[in-house]
Enzyme design. Structure first.
Site, mmCIF file in Angstrom:
data_model
loop_
_atom_site.group_PDB
_atom_site.id
_atom_site.type_symbol
_atom_site.label_atom_id
_atom_site.label_comp_id
_atom_site.label_asym_id
_atom_site.label_seq_id
_atom_site.Cartn_x
_atom_site.Cartn_y
_atom_site.Cartn_z
ATOM 1 C CD GLU A 25 -9.116 -3.245 -1.488
ATOM 2 O OE1 GLU A 25 -9.602 -3.342 -0.470
ATOM 3 O OE2 GLU A 25 -7.871 -4.010 -2.048
ATOM 4 C CG ASP A 67 -1.886 -1.210 1.525
ATOM 5 O OD1 ASP A 67 -2.094 -1.777 0.242
ATOM 6 O OD2 ASP A 67 -2.181 -1.649 2.456
#
Length: 371
Positions: free
Chosen positions: A181, A16
């Protein structure tokens, strides 16, 4: 001038990624889940060689990780710079709370992070920060029904106390891939772009993008543009599970950072012992939509057709092994423990580290020491 480099730029568990540039230095954050200290932080002046620095979360007042189960804790992280301060936003899934931590550069070049967080009253994960005209907006993955259906939502917040001023409002349902997401808002040429991840974090992972003339949407895509970047149908590529991206700039070029894995095939099963790693690709954004590299997430990045990007990379990529002789009074940022500090069970003396064993197994959430 660098003519090629190899991905990942950060090896091992660095999922991420989110990058922001301040002056001539780039700062990169990664998710850390149930590991402590939370939110790993690295910096670089050349994008290829990164130096780990002290992590963001070191106090229980910032985030309580003591009850985090495996694959809980600190989810997707985003870093931005606004009004001479860093702002990191994330979700601690163990508390199911999203929050912001503010940090400022000190005279020594380190970042001092606030002891207290700014808690947000949003029901979701993967929050993003966007600043415009002195206002603060948060984009996040929200659940819109009791079946777990997800959508990207947006709210305007008060940056001082985290209270919601407007929204939340759904701004995208994605392209139809599962588990939309990891949103990020980027503005270019008076147009707002929404970068997302879809398909789940496995072999179906992909990066998608949408645009709008308004910050509140509607955000639309093009039949020719999505997925923007993926290896979901390229089983022979050494990098897989490409997703969760962030777009950022050096002094003149656009780049994309994202996560990917280097799976090993064991029989008919793919094993990713190294976890999700940080990748980097040049971006040409001369028209309406950005074009990421050649469109294929390769491990070896050839910059022959990206001369401006090549010129911006002043240092060759140096791959080094991590060796610690414990010469300092503090642990290097590479060292992590589960959920909390090890307290007096860990001690450092010049040239050595001593770790006292406990009666708990790794499957037990038993690192409940005070911060």
């Amino acid at each position: 001038m660098v003519t090629a480099y190899t991905n990942p730029i950060l090896r091992g568990m660095h999922p991420d990624p989110s990058i922001v540039r301040v002056a001539d230095t780039f700062y990169l954050v990664n998710s850390t889940f149930e590991y402590y200290p939370g939110i790993s932080l690295s910096k670089s002046t050349d994008l290829l060689n990164w130096t780990p620095v002290n992590s963001v979360i070191t106090k229980k007042s910032q985030a309580d990780l003591t009850q985090a189960k495996s694959n809980e804790g600190i989810f997707a992280v985003c870093i931005r710079y606004f009004n001479n301060a860093f702002y990191v936003i994330t979700t601690n899934f163990a508390e199911f709370k999203s929050f912001i931590i503010r940090g400022v550069l000190t005279d020594t070049g380190e970042i001092h992070w606030d002891d207290e967080r700014i808690t947000l009253n949003i029901q979701g994960i993967d929050p993003d920060l966007y600043f415009e005209n002195g206002r603060t907006y948060v984009e996040f993955t929200g659940y819109i029904d009791d079946k777990g259906t997800k959508a990207i939502q947006q709210a305007e917040i008060n940056l001082i106390d985290g209270s919601i001023l407007h929204g939340p409002k759904v701004i995208s349902y994605g392209t139809g891939g599962r588990d939309i997401e990891g949103p990020h808002i980027i503005k270019k040429d008076h147009t707002y772009y929404l970068l997302t991840a879809e398909g789940g974090t496995g072999i179906g992972h992909m990066i998608t993008i949408f645009k709008s003339s308004s910050l509140w949407g509607p955000f639309n895509d093009s039949e020719q543009i999505n997925p923007l970047f993926t290896n979901r149908d390229r089983a022979n590529e050494p990098l897989q599970n490409i997703g969760h991206a962030d777009l950022f700039q050096d002094q003149q070029n656009w780049w994309l950072t994202c996560l990917g894995t280097r799976p090993a095939n064991v029989g008919f099963t793919q094993i990713t012992n190294l976890g999700r790693e940080t990748l980097l690709y040049p971006v040409n954004w001369d028209s309406t939509w950005p074009k990421v590299y050649t469109g294929v997430p390769n491990q070896n990045v050839d910059l022959t057709n990206f001369p401006q990007h090549a010129a911006a990379l002043a240092q060759l990529q140096i791959k080094t092994s991590f060796v610690d002789t414990f010469a300092t009074k503090h642990l290097s940022p590479e060292w992590l423990s589960l959920r909390n500090s090890l307290g007096t069970d860990l001690s450092l003396t010049p040239g050595s580290l001593t770790l006292k064993g406990r009666d708990f197994s790794l499957s037990q959430a038993a690192t409940h020491l005070p911060f």
